[in-house]
Design an enzyme around this catalytic site. Structure first.
Site, PDB file in Angstrom:
ATOM      1  N   GLU A   1      -5.997  -4.059   0.358  1.00  0.00           N
ATOM      2  CA  GLU A   1      -6.129  -5.193   1.275  1.00  0.00           C
ATOM      3  C   GLU A   1      -7.335  -6.071   0.953  1.00  0.00           C
ATOM      4  O   GLU A   1      -7.539  -7.111   1.578  1.00  0.00           O
ATOM      5  CB  GLU A   1      -6.266  -4.681   2.720  1.00  0.00           C
ATOM      6  CG  GLU A   1      -4.998  -4.071   3.302  1.00  0.00           C
ATOM      7  CD  GLU A   1      -4.831  -2.588   2.996  1.00  0.00           C
ATOM      8  OE1 GLU A   1      -5.458  -2.108   2.024  1.00  0.00           O
ATOM      9  OE2 GLU A   1      -4.073  -1.918   3.719  1.00  0.00           O
TER      10      GLU A   1
ATOM     11  N   THR B   1       0.872  -1.178   0.000  1.00  0.00           N
ATOM     12  CA  THR B   1       0.000   0.000   0.000  1.00  0.00           C
ATOM     13  C   THR B   1       0.904   1.221   0.000  1.00  0.00           C
ATOM     14  O   THR B   1       2.046   1.153   0.462  1.00  0.00           O
ATOM     15  CB  THR B   1      -0.902   0.056   1.245  1.00  0.00           C
ATOM     16  OG1 THR B   1      -0.057   0.136   2.383  1.00  0.00           O
ATOM     17  CG2 THR B   1      -1.782  -1.157   1.350  1.00  0.00           C
TER      18      THR B   1
ATOM     19  N   LYS C   1     -12.774  17.864  11.770  1.00  0.00           N
ATOM     20  CA  LYS C   1     -13.434  17.902  13.075  1.00  0.00           C
ATOM     21  C   LYS C   1     -13.514  19.341  13.580  1.00  0.00           C
ATOM     22  O   LYS C   1     -12.524  19.913  14.002  1.00  0.00           O
ATOM     23  CB  LYS C   1     -12.680  17.032  14.080  1.00  0.00           C
ATOM     24  CG  LYS C   1     -13.500  16.792  15.331  1.00  0.00           C
ATOM     25  CD  LYS C   1     -12.901  15.710  16.197  1.00  0.00           C
ATOM     26  CE  LYS C   1     -13.906  15.262  17.230  1.00  0.00           C
ATOM     27  NZ  LYS C   1     -13.364  14.310  18.171  1.00  0.00           N
TER      28      LYS C   1
ATOM     29  N   TRP D   1     -18.285  16.483  13.070  1.00  0.00           N
ATOM     30  CA  TRP D   1     -17.556  16.057  11.879  1.00  0.00           C
ATOM     31  C   TRP D   1     -18.135  16.681  10.612  1.00  0.00           C
ATOM     32  O   TRP D   1     -19.349  16.765  10.454  1.00  0.00           O
ATOM     33  CB  TRP D   1     -17.627  14.544  11.735  1.00  0.00           C
ATOM     34  CG  TRP D   1     -16.954  13.809  12.857  1.00  0.00           C
ATOM     35  CD1 TRP D   1     -17.565  13.186  13.899  1.00  0.00           C
ATOM     36  CD2 TRP D   1     -15.559  13.643  13.058  1.00  0.00           C
ATOM     37  NE1 TRP D   1     -16.620  12.627  14.734  1.00  0.00           N
ATOM     38  CE2 TRP D   1     -15.384  12.893  14.243  1.00  0.00           C
ATOM     39  CE3 TRP D   1     -14.425  14.056  12.349  1.00  0.00           C
ATOM     40  CZ2 TRP D   1     -14.143  12.544  14.735  1.00  0.00           C
ATOM     41  CZ3 TRP D   1     -13.176  13.697  12.847  1.00  0.00           C
ATOM     42  CH2 TRP D   1     -13.039  12.958  14.026  1.00  0.00           C
TER      43      TRP D   1
END
Ligand code: ADP
Length: 543
Positions: free
Chosen positions: A328, A184, A439, A444
């Site tokens: 993944e 990754t 945030k 959020w």
């Protein structure tokens, strides 16, 4: 009581043997680094794969060894996928856009024995050579006539195949045997290696072929813009030989015009890639005033597909399939083909439905959890971290016990780092990457939601919303906009547009204009880099 059916190991080599038998005239068309267009078939390439496998054994390649590739999308790269894994080796695809430091790290970490590279990358590897393992061997993926002068001790790819038999008895081994390795991009810390097995690869290809039947059907042509060096080009080199679709490999040129011309000339039905490449293709479609001949289907994944992009394709008559996944997960987790009754929805509703990356593919389970890890309902309202489980999902990382331990929860689910909602019919909404959420005063704000609206402005080419530190609210949104054309939209105009969809406290505190946005090695907007660039940006009301 046990079932009484045969138990044959799932093996990657069997995919190509099947294609050679059942779809021998399925094509593999490649733009080569030599500059020409090369054509072969599954029937022909399986003979070269056998020759290459013999050649690899002559080089001393043994089961379990990692053999690296640094190459564009082309038939020789495809051959390596099959020959390396066929003899029990591990095909380690390296992303050429990684930094030099990361590349040295992963080649050393993977303990690669041989590196196969395209001519393009000779200068890159020459510059790194003294930092690479001394016993690493290099093979240039071309013929003798195209071998350049180099400070590297280069073997010639075509000479490795020469003189070997065009058939091979592929060895049997357990289906759990490692077959592929992909790191990754490691936006934080060192890259982590995902080690695919024969079993996971075959299962992923079967599930993906079932979930994405549109472009993968026998006789159709698919163009993977998504690179073979990034999560196995989303499984396409394994999917198409199973279904009988043909592959059109674009080589290094991925700009709008090169893609348009190649697709037009070859009659490509379906093309797969990340949103950034489709901006270029859509620009070219606009310029030409038509679609490439035969183009009917596009798979957009790797980052959120903006609604404006979905609308542009659908209006032009191209079916959009918006997919979500990650390295993944092999990588496909969900896909956004609509169930039949929804396919006939009016354009606006269809576009809105497709802004969700759809429902999970067979074999992938999804759960969302709250901050304590407790499962949240799939009611389309509750948002939490998304976890996944299945036979095509990583259980840990190669030679990395710490990262492996942190990757899965106590029940064996893998934490994706994405925040999501799932509705009662299984449609997923990715709110954001957890690390990209903004945030503000304990609440959020989704960067993806802000971007989606701004991207629909005709004079916006691309944009990114990021968090910048704020003395009172911790973080506040900053919007970075790349204008389309030389008349950037006004700040007020963009804020008014956003105000129709968001509460006042969710609106960006400032909007800045830029010529380009930084990209990651996988072609996505790098918010990490943007956050660094704008870390000290003075927001108008921050005092
Ligand atoms: P990297 O970009 O670090 O190489 P991946 O390619 O595996 O890693 O990226 C996976 C991530 O990309 C997902 O966790 C998710 O955040 C993002 N992603 C992929 N597809 C989508 C999508 N359709 N919508 C929103 N985010 C997506």
């Amino acid at each position: 009581m046990q079932g009484m059916m045969m138990n044959r190991p799932l093996k990657i080599a069997d995919i190509l043997s099947y294609a050679a038998d059942v779809h021998p005239s399925g094509e593999i068309i490649s733009v080569r680094t030599e500059g020409d267009l090369h054509r072969t078939t599954y029937g022909e390439i399986s003979k070269r794969v056998a020759q290459l496998a013999h050649g690899l054994r002559d080089l001393g390649v043994e089961p379990g060894q990692r053999i690296a590739t640094l190459a564009w999308n082309g038939y020789r790269h495809f051959e390596l996928y099959y020959a390396i894994s066929g003899i029990g080796g591990v095909c380690h695809t390296i992303n050429p856009r990684l930094s030099a430091e990361q590349m040295i790290y992963i080649i050393t970490h993977a303990e690669d024995r041989v590196l196969f590279l395209d001519v393009t990358f000779v200068p890159l590897i020459e510059a790194l050579a003294d930092k690479l393992p001394a016993d690493l061997r290099f093979v240039l993926m071309t013929d003798r006539a195209h071998m350049p002068k180099s400070t590297l001790d280069l073997l010639c790819y075509e000479e490795i195949l020469e003189g070997h038999p065009t058939s091979i008895e592929w060895p049997d081994f357990p289906e759990e045997t490692a077959a592929g390795l992909c790191y990754t991009s490691g936006t934080t810390g060192n890259p982590k290696g995902v080690l695919y097995s024969h079993r996971s690869t075959v299962l992923h290809a079967m599930s993906a072929a079932i979930a994405l039947p549109e472009g993968t059907a026998s006789g159709r042509k698919i163009l993977p813009v998504v690179p073979l060096f990034h999560v196995n080009a989303w499984g396409l080199p394994y999917i198409t030989p199973m279904t009988g679709a043909s592959l059109v490999f674009p080589g290094p040129a991925l700009d709008g015009k090169s893609l348009f011309d190649l697709m037009d000339q070859e009659g490509v039905y379906s093309a797969w890639g990340v949103p950034t490449v489709w901006l270029g293709l859509l620009g070219q479609i606009k310029e030409e005033g038509r679609l490439p001949d035969g183009f009917k289907d596009v798979v957009i994944g790797g980052s959120a597909a903006p609604e404006a992009m979905i609308e542009a394709f659908e209006t032009a008559g191209v079916n959009v399939c918006h997919a979500w996944g990650m390295t993944e997960m092999s990588p496909i987790g969900t896909q956004g083909n609509l169930p039949y009754p929804m396919r006939d929805l009016p354009l606006a509703e269809r576009v809105a439905a497709k802004s969700s990356p759809g429902r999970r593919i067979f074999g992938v389970e999804l759960k969302i959890v709250d901050e304590d890890g407790a499962p949240l309902p799939h009611d389309g309202k509750a948002a939490g971290e998304l976890y996944v489980r299945g036979n095509t999902i990583a259980s840990g990382y190669f030679n990395n016990p710490d990262a492996s331990a942190a990757a899965v929860d106590k029940d064996g689910w893998f934490g994706t780092g994405d925040v999501a909602m799932i509705d009662p019919t299984g449609f997923l909404t990715i709110t954001d990457r957890a690390k990209d959420l903004i945030k503000s005063g304990g609440e959020w704000i989704s960067s993806l939601d802000l971007e989606n609206i701004v991207m629909s402005h005709p004079r916006v080419a691309s944009c990114a919303a990021i968090a910048v530190p704020h003395p009172k609210w911790d973080e506040r949104p900053l919007l970075v906009v790349v204008p389309e054309g030389d008349q950037p939209p006004g700040q007020e105009e963009l804020l008014d547009m956003l105000a129709e969809h968001f509460a006042k406290w969710q609106l960006p505190d400032d909007i800045v204009f830029a010529d380009t946005l930084p990209l990651t090695a996988t072609g996505k907007v790098s918010k990490l880099t943007l956050r660094k660039i704008y870390a000290n940006h003075a927001l108008p009301d921050a005092g």
